[in-house]
Design an enzyme around this catalytic site. Structure first.
Site, PDB file in Angstrom:
ATOM      1  CE  LYS A   1      27.789  -7.801  -1.991  1.00 53.33           C
ATOM      2  NZ  LYS A   1      27.649  -7.132  -3.304  1.00 53.33           N
TER       3      LYS A   1
ATOM      4  N   PRO B   1     -25.977   3.429  27.900  1.00 51.89           N
ATOM      5  CG  PRO B   1     -28.286   3.272  27.630  1.00 51.89           C
ATOM      6  CD  PRO B   1     -27.063   3.836  26.985  1.00 51.89           C
TER       7      PRO B   1
ATOM      8  CB  THR C   1      10.828 -12.743  15.424  1.00 50.94           C
ATOM      9  OG1 THR C   1      11.700 -13.880  15.441  1.00 50.94           O
ATOM     10  CG2 THR C   1       9.608 -13.060  16.267  1.00 50.94           C
TER      11      THR C   1
ATOM     12  N   GLY D   1      17.119  -8.321   9.437  1.00 49.19           N
ATOM     13  CA  GLY D   1      16.114  -9.339   9.205  1.00 49.19           C
ATOM     14  C   GLY D   1      15.402  -9.718  10.491  1.00 49.19           C
ATOM     15  N   GLY D   2      14.099  -9.982  10.399  1.00 47.76           N
ATOM     16  CA  GLY D   2      13.333 -10.366  11.577  1.00 47.76           C
ATOM     17  C   GLY D   2      13.195  -9.216  12.539  1.00 47.76           C
ATOM     18  CG  ASP D   3      12.645  -7.970  17.182  1.00 43.98           C
ATOM     19  OD1 ASP D   3      11.711  -7.143  17.179  1.00 43.98           O
ATOM     20  OD2 ASP D   3      13.539  -7.996  18.050  1.00 43.98           O
TER      21      ASP D   3
ATOM     22  CG  MET E   1      20.458 -18.503  12.824  1.00 45.45           C
ATOM     23  SD  MET E   1      21.472 -17.224  13.597  1.00 45.45           S
ATOM     24  CE  MET E   1      20.941 -17.361  15.301  1.00 45.45           C
TER      25      MET E   1
ATOM     26  CG  ASP F   1      21.681  -7.738   9.128  1.00 43.14           C
ATOM     27  OD1 ASP F   1      22.816  -7.254   9.129  1.00 43.14           O
ATOM     28  OD2 ASP F   1      21.056  -8.023  10.161  1.00 43.14           O
TER      29      ASP F   1
END
Length: 411
Positions: free
Chosen positions: A223, A43, A284, A254-256, A338, A201
């Protein structure tokens, strides 16, 4: 008496769910994921089930159960806590030879729902001998080992036994999240555990790399020599070359992968080389850093939009694609990644473009890690405050009234 474990192909086959409460809300998504033709009889429905019905994902009959609901049904899930109503469904299902799962009393059911964990192609279903908590504990223990790779899902790549082209491998771009190793997605962690090669990374969580099996080739992308453009070309070459040996290559970022991560360039390099490539999104830092600092990037009545911008080039730089004067005119939240080194000139550009000197600004360094630091300031003073505090990259800058929104709400 022991149960007989079985996997069911439900794609295109009708499954009846009786009840529209929390139990049904938990069970229906897995049935839909299996491709079942779900008929829900109740119901009333929870909002989540109403949404599925409205979207046409399932059929809903808004009434109590009737025996005719079992016509052409392969399986019935009774998701009500009323034993009388549940028994009515069981009694109707038995002569029709339809297996019946009951949430109210498993001893009266003809089928049990196991505790399930899914990892890629592997599905683990655990029956606890009538103790659902035991089944969940075992399920979770197995799921954790599948996630961390201690129970491998795939075999490591081995050299081709005969001359000739090796089977093609694949490249997976995986977002590792903002810094806390627990913030990688479940899928990302599983694929990392299955990798033959990992290209990492500088900002990926180190603990994720520490957990890699000894057989995995780890390539530290930070590197790789040469300038930024040449280094990216070398990373692209490594991804393609390793995949062509038949390896599963995880490019851990790193992040997305697509938020200032040059993931698009790497995907295009793989596509151009004919290498299978896929993407696993990551959390992110543009959202995570403000969040862990107690700042929502949007907030009702404060900000209806947020903009993420790279600050690696200062305002006025000939290669910059950012319209700082347009950003200054926005009323919402501005998140700068950044941008710590260029923060003084970024703040000047925003002030010159019309942002108020008293606009709240937050800076969060190394968000989600054990070394996280931060400060709250204003647009006119943030550059000096950051220098005095000695904050360093990586750091996220948040500009807008959301910086103090929760503090204002609390007051």
């Amino acid at each position: 008496m022991n149960l007989y474990p079985l996997g069911l192909w439900l794609a295109g086959r009708r499954v009846l769910v009786v009840g529209g409460g929390t139990v049904a809300t938990r069970r229906v998504p897995a049935l839909l994921d299996a491709g079942a033709d779900v008929l829900l009889v109740s119901p009333e429905l929870t909002p989540a089930l109403q949404g599925l019905a409205t979207a046409g994902r399932l059929a809903w009959r808004p009434r109590r159960f009737e025996p005719a609901d079992l016509d052409e049904v392969w399986l019935v899930q009774v998701a009500v806590d009323d034993p009388v109503a549940a028994a009515e469904v069981s009694a109707a299902a038995e002569p029709r030879r339809v297996f019946c799962v009951r949430a109210d009393d498993r001893t009266e059911a003809t089928a049990w729902t196991p505790a399930v964990t899914r990892h890629g192609p592997v599905t683990v279903a655990v029956l606890g001998g009538g103790d659902p908590q035991r089944a969940v504990r075992v399920r979770d223990a197995i799921g954790q080992r599948l996630a961390d790779g201690s129970i491998p899902i795939t075999e490591p790549v081995s050299p081709a036994p005969t001359p000739g082209p090796a089977p093609m491998g694949q490249v997976i771009l995986v977002g590792a999240g903002p810094g806390d190793p627990e913030l990688i997605t479940v899928k990302g962690r599983r694929l990392l555990a299955e990798a033959d090669v990992v290209v990492a990374d500088r900002l990926v969580p180190g603990l994720l790399l520490d957990e890699l099996p000894a057989r995995v080739e780890l390539i530290d992308a930070a590197k790789i020599p040469y300038g930024p453009a040449a280094a990216q070309e070398e990373i692209n070459r490594i991804l393609v070359d390793r995949a062509r040996t038949g390896a599963t290559v995880v490019r851990l970022k790193g992040g997305d992968p697509y938020v200032f991560g040059r993931g698009g360039e790497e995907l295009l390099a793989c596509v151009d080389a004919g290498v299978p490539v896929s993407v696993v999104p990551g959390v992110t830092s543009s959202i995570a850093a403000p969040a862990v600092a107690g700042i929502p990037v949007t907030h009702r009545g404060v900000a209806h939009e947020f903009t993420v911008v790279s600050g690696h080039l200062p305002p006025g730089h000939r290669l910059s694609l950012v319209d700082w004067s347009a950003l200054a005119r926005l009323r919402g939240t501005l998140v700068v990644l950044m941008g710590l080194r260029n923060l003084p000139v970024i703040a000047e550009a925003l002030l010159a473009g019309g942002r108020g000197a008293s606009t709240p600004v937050a800076v969060v360094q190394e968000a989600t890690t054990g070394t996280q630091r931060g400060l709250t300031s204003t647009l006119s003073t943030v550059a000096d405050d950051v220098a005095t505090a000695g904050l360093r990259p990586p750091a996220v800058v948040v500009v807008g009234d959301v910086v103090t929104a929760l503090r204002l709400d609390a007051s």
